[in-house]
Motif scaffolding. Structure first.
Motif, PDB file in Angstrom:
ATOM      1  N   LEU A  55       0.848  -1.180   0.000  1.00  0.00           N
ATOM      2  CA  LEU A  55       0.000   0.000   0.000  1.00  0.00           C
ATOM      3  C   LEU A  55       0.891   1.240   0.000  1.00  0.00           C
ATOM      4  N   PHE A  56       0.626   2.141  -0.947  1.00  0.00           N
ATOM      5  CA  PHE A  56       1.430   3.358  -1.100  1.00  0.00           C
ATOM      6  C   PHE A  56       0.572   4.602  -0.881  1.00  0.00           C
ATOM      7  N   ALA A  57       1.185   5.638  -0.318  1.00  0.00           N
ATOM      8  CA  ALA A  57       0.474   6.887  -0.035  1.00  0.00           C
ATOM      9  C   ALA A  57       0.420   7.825  -1.234  1.00  0.00           C
ATOM     10  N   SER A  58       1.365   7.685  -2.162  1.00  0.00           N
ATOM     11  CA  SER A  58       1.393   8.609  -3.303  1.00  0.00           C
ATOM     12  C   SER A  58       1.620   7.854  -4.602  1.00  0.00           C
ATOM     13  N   GLU A  59       1.231   8.490  -5.690  1.00  0.00           N
ATOM     14  CA  GLU A  59       1.414   7.896  -7.013  1.00  0.00           C
ATOM     15  C   GLU A  59       2.902   7.746  -7.326  1.00  0.00           C
ATOM     16  N   ASP A  60       3.695   8.724  -6.927  1.00  0.00           N
ATOM     17  CA  ASP A  60       5.140   8.671  -7.166  1.00  0.00           C
ATOM     18  C   ASP A  60       5.761   7.451  -6.472  1.00  0.00           C
ATOM     19  N   ASP A  61       5.406   7.237  -5.211  1.00  0.00           N
ATOM     20  CA  ASP A  61       5.931   6.070  -4.489  1.00  0.00           C
ATOM     21  C   ASP A  61       5.477   4.775  -5.154  1.00  0.00           C
ATOM     22  N   TYR A  62       4.219   4.729  -5.599  1.00  0.00           N
ATOM     23  CA  TYR A  62       3.695   3.543  -6.279  1.00  0.00           C
ATOM     24  C   TYR A  62       4.445   3.268  -7.584  1.00  0.00           C
ATOM     25  N   ILE A  63       4.599   4.289  -8.409  1.00  0.00           N
ATOM     26  CA  ILE A  63       5.269   4.134  -9.703  1.00  0.00           C
ATOM     27  C   ILE A  63       6.712   3.673  -9.522  1.00  0.00           C
ATOM     28  N   ASN A  64       7.379   4.237  -8.511  1.00  0.00           N
ATOM     29  CA  ASN A  64       8.782   3.898  -8.268  1.00  0.00           C
ATOM     30  C   ASN A  64       8.982   2.746  -7.283  1.00  0.00           C
ATOM     31  N   SER A  65       7.890   2.162  -6.832  1.00  0.00           N
ATOM     32  CA  SER A  65       7.942   1.057  -5.856  1.00  0.00           C
ATOM     33  C   SER A  65       8.858   1.381  -4.682  1.00  0.00           C
ATOM     34  N   LYS A  66       8.623   2.556  -4.070  1.00  0.00           N
ATOM     35  CA  LYS A  66       9.458   2.953  -2.938  1.00  0.00           C
ATOM     36  C   LYS A  66       8.579   3.377  -1.757  1.00  0.00           C
ATOM     37  N   ASP A  67       9.068   3.163  -0.584  1.00  0.00           N
ATOM     38  CA  ASP A  67       8.422   3.585   0.662  1.00  0.00           C
ATOM     39  C   ASP A  67       6.964   3.156   0.805  1.00  0.00           C
ATOM     40  N   PRO A  68       6.675   1.855   0.708  1.00  0.00           N
ATOM     41  CA  PRO A  68       5.280   1.439   0.935  1.00  0.00           C
ATOM     42  C   PRO A  68       4.888   1.727   2.387  1.00  0.00           C
ATOM     43  N   LEU A  69       3.652   2.160   2.573  1.00  0.00           N
ATOM     44  CA  LEU A  69       3.132   2.405   3.923  1.00  0.00           C
ATOM     45  C   LEU A  69       2.970   1.098   4.682  1.00  0.00           C
ATOM     46  N   LYS A  70       2.443   0.110   3.982  1.00  0.00           N
ATOM     47  CA  LYS A  70       2.163  -1.181   4.601  1.00  0.00           C
ATOM     48  C   LYS A  70       2.382  -2.282   3.580  1.00  0.00           C
ATOM     49  N   LEU A  71       2.793  -3.441   4.090  1.00  0.00           N
ATOM     50  CA  LEU A  71       2.994  -4.648   3.278  1.00  0.00           C
ATOM     51  C   LEU A  71       2.354  -5.821   4.005  1.00  0.00           C
ATOM     52  N   ASP A  72       1.739  -6.721   3.238  1.00  0.00           N
ATOM     53  CA  ASP A  72       1.181  -7.925   3.857  1.00  0.00           C
ATOM     54  C   ASP A  72       0.919  -8.958   2.771  1.00  0.00           C
ATOM     55  N   ARG A  73       0.500 -10.140   3.201  1.00  0.00           N
ATOM     56  CA  ARG A  73       0.163 -11.235   2.275  1.00  0.00           C
ATOM     57  C   ARG A  73      -1.293 -11.621   2.470  1.00  0.00           C
ATOM     58  N   THR A  74      -1.932 -12.042   1.387  1.00  0.00           N
ATOM     59  CA  THR A  74      -3.341 -12.408   1.446  1.00  0.00           C
ATOM     60  C   THR A  74      -3.534 -13.749   2.140  1.00  0.00           C
ATOM     61  N   ASP A  75      -4.718 -13.921   2.713  1.00  0.00           N
ATOM     62  CA  ASP A  75      -5.089 -15.177   3.359  1.00  0.00           C
ATOM     63  C   ASP A  75      -5.688 -16.141   2.324  1.00  0.00           C
ATOM     64  N   LYS A  76      -6.289 -17.237   2.774  1.00  0.00           N
ATOM     65  CA  LYS A  76      -6.863 -18.251   1.869  1.00  0.00           C
ATOM     66  C   LYS A  76      -7.988 -17.699   1.000  1.00  0.00           C
ATOM     67  N   LYS A  77      -8.635 -16.647   1.474  1.00  0.00           N
ATOM     68  CA  LYS A  77      -9.727 -16.042   0.702  1.00  0.00           C
ATOM     69  C   LYS A  77      -9.254 -14.835  -0.088  1.00  0.00           C
ATOM     70  N   GLY A  78      -7.926 -14.708  -0.243  1.00  0.00           N
ATOM     71  CA  GLY A  78      -7.365 -13.628  -1.046  1.00  0.00           C
ATOM     72  C   GLY A  78      -7.439 -12.258  -0.399  1.00  0.00           C
ATOM     73  N   ARG A  79      -7.657 -12.209   0.916  1.00  0.00           N
ATOM     74  CA  ARG A  79      -7.871 -10.928   1.596  1.00  0.00           C
ATOM     75  C   ARG A  79      -6.690 -10.521   2.474  1.00  0.00           C
TER      76      ARG A  79
END
Length: 124
Positions: A55-79
């Motif tokens: 999860l990224f706070a800004s488009e710039d961070d998203y485009i450059n894949s830098k400084d994600p606010l949060k990271l996690d993995r999905t469960d069995k139901k993809g959530r």
């Protein structure tokens, strides 16, 4: 009673009232947290478990894949649910193996404060 004593009592009451009012938690602290539940699906609409979601706070961070606010993995139901967010838009990057959501609507609407906001992300 002397004037000085009455004056000191009045000052003490005012200061005591100010301290009492400021010692109680603010109403904002009692609001429900703002959350975002991301469900990751494949091109056929099936849940994708163990996908990496950033999860990224800004488009710039998203485009450059830098400084994600949060990271996690999905469960069995993809959530995956991200907590304690602000009422704004976020950018989502979801990946598993060679599949991702690049170019497929990665920006959320503005989140509603104090609610569980839900969004589906398709990876292909």
């Amino acid at each position: 009673m002397s004037k000085t004593f009455k004056y000191l009592m009045a000052i003490s009451l005012v200061l005591g009232s100010v301290l009492f009012v400021n010692s109680h938690p603010k109403a904002e602290a009692q609001l429900l947290p703002t959350k975002l539940r991301v469900t990751v699906l494949d091109g056929n609409g099936n849940y994708v478990d163990n996908a990496s979601v950033s999860l990224f706070a800004s488009e710039d961070d998203y485009i450059n894949s830098k400084d994600p606010l949060k990271l996690d993995r999905t469960d069995k139901k993809g959530r995956v649910t991200f907590k304690d967010l602000g009422p704004k838009s976020y950018y989502i990057d979801a990946r598993k193996g060679d599949k991702n959501n690049d170019g497929r609507g990665s920006k959320t609407d503005k989140l509603q404060e104090g609610r569980i906001n839900k969004v589906n992300v398709v990876i292909e």
